[in-house]
Motif scaffolding. Structure first.
Motif, mmCIF file in Angstrom:
data_model
loop_
_atom_site.group_PDB
_atom_site.id
_atom_site.type_symbol
_atom_site.label_atom_id
_atom_site.label_comp_id
_atom_site.label_asym_id
_atom_site.label_seq_id
_atom_site.Cartn_x
_atom_site.Cartn_y
_atom_site.Cartn_z
ATOM 1 N N VAL A 1 0.829 -1.205 0.000
ATOM 2 C CA VAL A 1 0.000 0.000 0.000
ATOM 3 C C VAL A 1 0.865 1.257 0.000
ATOM 4 N N THR A 2 1.935 1.236 0.786
ATOM 5 C CA THR A 2 2.804 2.409 0.899
ATOM 6 C C THR A 2 3.530 2.696 -0.399
ATOM 7 N N PHE A 3 4.154 1.682 -0.979
ATOM 8 C CA PHE A 3 4.993 1.916 -2.150
ATOM 9 C C PHE A 3 4.180 2.148 -3.416
ATOM 10 N N LEU A 4 3.014 1.494 -3.536
ATOM 11 C CA LEU A 4 2.162 1.792 -4.685
ATOM 12 C C LEU A 4 1.625 3.215 -4.608
ATOM 13 N N SER A 5 1.311 3.680 -3.412
ATOM 14 C CA SER A 5 0.896 5.079 -3.264
ATOM 15 C C SER A 5 2.050 6.011 -3.607
ATOM 16 N N LEU A 6 3.243 5.625 -3.234
ATOM 17 C CA LEU A 6 4.415 6.460 -3.480
ATOM 18 C C LEU A 6 4.710 6.616 -4.969
ATOM 19 N N THR A 7 4.337 5.629 -5.789
ATOM 20 C CA THR A 7 4.599 5.725 -7.224
ATOM 21 C C THR A 7 3.858 6.892 -7.865
ATOM 22 N N ALA A 8 2.813 7.392 -7.197
ATOM 23 C CA ALA A 8 2.046 8.507 -7.754
ATOM 24 C C ALA A 8 2.885 9.767 -7.871
ATOM 25 N N PHE A 9 4.004 9.859 -7.152
ATOM 26 C CA PHE A 9 4.838 11.057 -7.147
ATOM 27 C C PHE A 9 6.099 10.899 -7.982
ATOM 28 N N TYR A 10 6.156 9.825 -8.758
ATOM 29 C CA TYR A 10 7.300 9.559 -9.631
ATOM 30 C C TYR A 10 6.791 9.308 -11.050
ATOM 31 N N PRO A 11 7.685 9.293 -12.041
ATOM 32 C CA PRO A 11 7.245 8.976 -13.408
ATOM 33 C C PRO A 11 6.578 7.607 -13.465
ATOM 34 N N ARG A 12 5.651 7.449 -14.403
ATOM 35 C CA ARG A 12 4.878 6.213 -14.478
ATOM 36 C C ARG A 12 5.753 4.981 -14.705
ATOM 37 N N ALA A 13 6.945 5.187 -15.250
ATOM 38 C CA ALA A 13 7.822 4.048 -15.531
ATOM 39 C C ALA A 13 8.191 3.269 -14.284
ATOM 40 N N VAL A 14 8.146 3.901 -13.108
ATOM 41 C CA VAL A 14 8.547 3.179 -11.892
ATOM 42 C C VAL A 14 7.567 2.061 -11.556
ATOM 43 N N ILE A 15 6.344 2.125 -12.091
ATOM 44 C CA ILE A 15 5.374 1.061 -11.821
ATOM 45 C C ILE A 15 5.862 -0.253 -12.414
#
Length: 419
Positions: free
Chosen positions: A165-179
């Motif tokens: 939950v924490t890290f998937l939420s954190l991806t919202a503040f980085y470029p989409r490529a980090v997903i």
């Protein structure tokens, strides 16, 4: 996190970045790779304990530990039966019990996250996740009973659920490529976790020493977050200022954000169905072949490793293949589950190697559904909804696994009573 990223995502006194100031292209490239590698390691470390506990499920339920728990896995491949009256060589308790202990706490965390997780900044969440992962390895390693071992599995579940939950939420503040990097890392956790447990126990190492050798993984998770990730830059979705604010605000706002043309704030029914995952892992214990060189416990570990290998391959394939109609993957998973159920009942497959291929294929389907669903969410949700969407969508995945485990318990008891 990159020296100061953790502070900027948690402290109220963080400074606003000047949007006009842009780092040189070379610095941006370096930042891109640091974040990419950082999220890959976060995915790897976050799911590692979860996977190891599933791989150790058969040992947790069947291995009788002497005082001191210095048990040794016999490298002799001669199969031994726990229940000679059943063709399935059943344990008294289904491995689905370990699956449930490994997934139900995660489900609870994901259900409650939108209500109160926003009260905690990111850094304490990551610390809690790392401590729980380390505690799970230690508790299961030194356990003398199934009950205490299951408590250790629960700690692994808390670590994995809180981290996801924490890290998937954190991806919202980085470029989409980090997903895609995060998804690949979670797939890598499956492969490396299952392969390491299989390899070390196959070599004759005791379950205790195998689990204790994995204590470096929680330390790597903390190092990846606090030392490797950089602060979200103004070129990233959300930017530094928005990230600083969102880390302290509720995930559910009292006022609905303004709708923007072309944005999507919800998932289609097809997307929701795809994330609702049905796992065949609860059937692995019952896919038992007596006339083979592998013991029952070894067969179970090989099933886990091959499934996770398929997951890793497909979760790392987003750059090569993007699947928009992910509902087809869910349909294929259901067909695969039905096929394996029929085989458990009728035992018509003549070779364990055919089961190996089917389980590898199942891993491909599950991994592809995961990475493509979250990629589609990143593409189709507006920026103000993305953090919430990432945190809540994974509930369907966990709910599907939980229901699979619950259904597997009575199915195990019924089939094991058959002669």
């Amino acid at each position: 996190m990159g020296g100061c990223a953790g502070r900027r995502l948690s402290d109220s006194e963080g400074e606003e970045a000047n949007p006009a100031v842009r780092p040189p292209p070379q610095d941006r490239q370096g930042t891109h790779w640091k974040n990419a590698v950082g999220f890959w390691f976060l995915g790897l470390c976050n799911n590692f304990s979860y996977v190891v506990m599933l791989s150790a499920a058969h040992d947790i339920l069947s291995h009788q530990r002497a005082p001191g728990n210095q048990s040794h896995v016999d490298p002799d491949p001669t199969p031994t039966s726990h229940n000679s009256s059943s063709r399935f060589d059943c344990n008294s308790v289904s491995t689905a019990a370990v699956l449930l202990a490994d997934i139900l706490p995660t489900l609870v965390i994901k259900l409650l996250a939108p209500l109160g997780l926003h009260l905690l900044p990111y850094s304490p969440r990551v610390l809690t996740s790392g401590v729980c992962a380390a505690g799970s390895f230690i508790l299961v390693a030194f356990s003398h009973s199934v009950g205490i071992s299951l408590c250790g599995v629960v700690l692994a579940s808390i670590s994995s659920g809180l981290g996801e939950v924490t890290f998937l939420s954190l991806t919202a503040f980085y470029p989409r490529a980090v997903i895609s990097w995060w998804s690949s890392g979670t797939g890598g956790a499956g492969l490396l976790g299952a392969l390491s447990y299989l390899g070390l126990t196959q070599a004759g190492l005791s379950p205790q020493h195998t689990l204790l050798s994995m204590l470096g993984i929680p330390a790597l998770l903390l190092a990846s977050y606090f030392l490797l990730l950089t602060s979200p830059g103004p070129q990233d979705p959300g930017g530094e200022g928005e990230a600083d604010t969102a880390a302290r605000q509720p995930l559910i706002n009292s006022e609905a954000p303004e709708w923007k043309p072309g944005s999507s704030s919800h998932l289609s029914l097809q997307e929701r169905w795809t994330v609702f995952k049905v796992r065949t892992v609860a059937l692995f214990e019952l896919l038992f072949f007596r006339n083979t060189f592998l013991s029952h416990a070894q067969q179970y570990r090989w099933y886990q490793m091959l499934y996770q290998a398929g997951v890793f391959a497909s979760r790392s394939s987003l750059r090569c293949c993007h699947i928009r109609h992910t509902w087809a993957l869910a349909l294929l998973q259901c067909l695969n589950l039905a096929f394996l159920l029929v085989d458990v009942w009728l035992s018509f497959l003549p070779s364990i190697y055919l089961v190996f291929l089917i389980i590898l294929y199942e891993g491909f389907l599950g991994g592809a559904a995961y990475v493509n669903t979250f990629h589609n969410i990143a593409l189709e949700t507006s920026s103000e909804h993305r953090e919430f969407a990432m945190a809540t969508t994974c509930i369907s995945d966990t709910l599907g696994i939980s229901l699979s485990g619950l259904l597997a318990l009575p199915l195990h008891d019924f089939l094991c009573q058959l002669s």
